[in-house]
Write an enzyme that holds these catalytic residues in place. Structure first.
Site, PDB file in Angstrom:
ATOM      1  N   CYS A  14      56.018  68.479  25.160  1.00 17.88           N
ATOM      2  CA  CYS A  14      57.157  69.267  25.632  1.00 17.88           C
ATOM      3  C   CYS A  14      57.511  68.753  27.020  1.00 17.88           C
ATOM      4  O   CYS A  14      56.661  68.732  27.895  1.00 17.88           O
ATOM      5  CB  CYS A  14      56.793  70.738  25.792  1.00 17.88           C
ATOM      6  SG  CYS A  14      55.649  71.355  24.563  1.00 17.88           S
ATOM      7  N   GLU A  47      65.228  77.027  29.555  1.00 15.89           N
ATOM      8  CA  GLU A  47      65.467  75.743  28.921  1.00 15.89           C
ATOM      9  C   GLU A  47      66.369  75.852  27.705  1.00 15.89           C
ATOM     10  O   GLU A  47      66.318  76.828  26.954  1.00 15.89           O
ATOM     11  CB  GLU A  47      64.133  75.118  28.474  1.00 15.89           C
ATOM     12  CG  GLU A  47      63.246  74.746  29.633  1.00 15.89           C
ATOM     13  CD  GLU A  47      62.023  73.950  29.237  1.00 15.89           C
ATOM     14  OE1 GLU A  47      61.527  73.193  30.089  1.00 15.89           O
ATOM     15  OE2 GLU A  47      61.543  74.093  28.093  1.00 15.89           O
TER      16      GLU A  47
END
Length: 234
Positions: free
Chosen positions: A88, A150
């Protein structure tokens, strides 16, 4: 004088926090600017300026359709020692990672970070082998100071790879099948063994992962893809 700000931060993580420029976007994923990784992850900026940045989450499966998980290193600024999906991170504000067509910028960034974090060579994960499955928008505090806000590109890939984790980024790795992941979820929910899962991984698990995993096993991943919708899961 006292300590300088962030004097306790790991040197490698500190360099990345200040040197890496994340891509700022609006809630429709249109680029509105760029800002250091450090500034993008300060909760005060997320809350007061509503800064939102692009991210990606890779889910890498081997040929037995087991999912590679990583435990984030103890020195990570956000979510240290938390278990999460394979990799990630963030596309950076650079030409190769700003390409929006077929999520190529996110796929280029994923290939870069799989090498950085897990030592997986680029030839093991060709960019054309990633399937972008969807986008989700979420917000998650890590502690009082740090957090995430995000717009996350969810990228799946099925490849047998060589893994050589970078200890600055990754504390541990393991492959799990569906039943083993369900047991991990149970332990995390019960607070057993101090096991924690990242909030973005948990959102993917709760909303998409098991049905997408079925498509992985059937070889029908492209049928599951929906890159038009932005799933707001905050």
């Amino acid at each position: 004088m006292g300590d300088a700000p962030d004097s306790g931060m790991d040197a490698v993580q500190k360099r990345l926090m200040f040197e890496d420029e994340c891509i700022l976007v609006d809630e429709n994923d249109r680029v509105v600017g760029h800002e250091s990784k450090y500034n993008c992850h300060l909760m005060e900026n997320i809350e007061s300026k509503n800064w939102l940045h692009r991210a990606f989450s890779v889910f890498l499966f081997n040929s037995k359709y087991e999912l590679l998980l990583q435990q984030r290193s103890a020195t990570k600024v956000t979510f240290p020692l938390v278990w999460t999906n394979t990799c990630c991170s963030h596309p950076l504000y650079r030409e190769s990672e700003l390409i929006e067509e077929n999520a190529l910028g996110a796929r280029n960034a994923a290939q870069r970070k799989l090498l950085d974090e897990l030592g997986i060579p680029a030839e093991d994960v060709p960019v054309d082998q990633f399937t972008p499955l969807g986008r989700m928008l979420y917000k998650a505090p890590s502690d009082g100071k740090w957090g995430e806000h995000e717009l996350d590109y969810l990228l799946f890939i099925v490849r047998d790879v060589n893994v050589n984790p970078n200890p600055d980024e990754v504390a541990d790795v393991k492959y799990v099948n569906k039943e083993e992941l369900k047991e991990l979820l149970r332990k995390a929910d019960a607070g057993e063994e101090g096991l924690k899962l990242s909030p973005w991984f948990r959102l993917v698990v709760d909303n998409f992962l098991f049905k997408w995993w079925d498509h992985v096993e059937k070889g029908t991943l492209k049928e599951a893809a929906d890159m038009e919708t932005i799933h707001k899961l905050t």
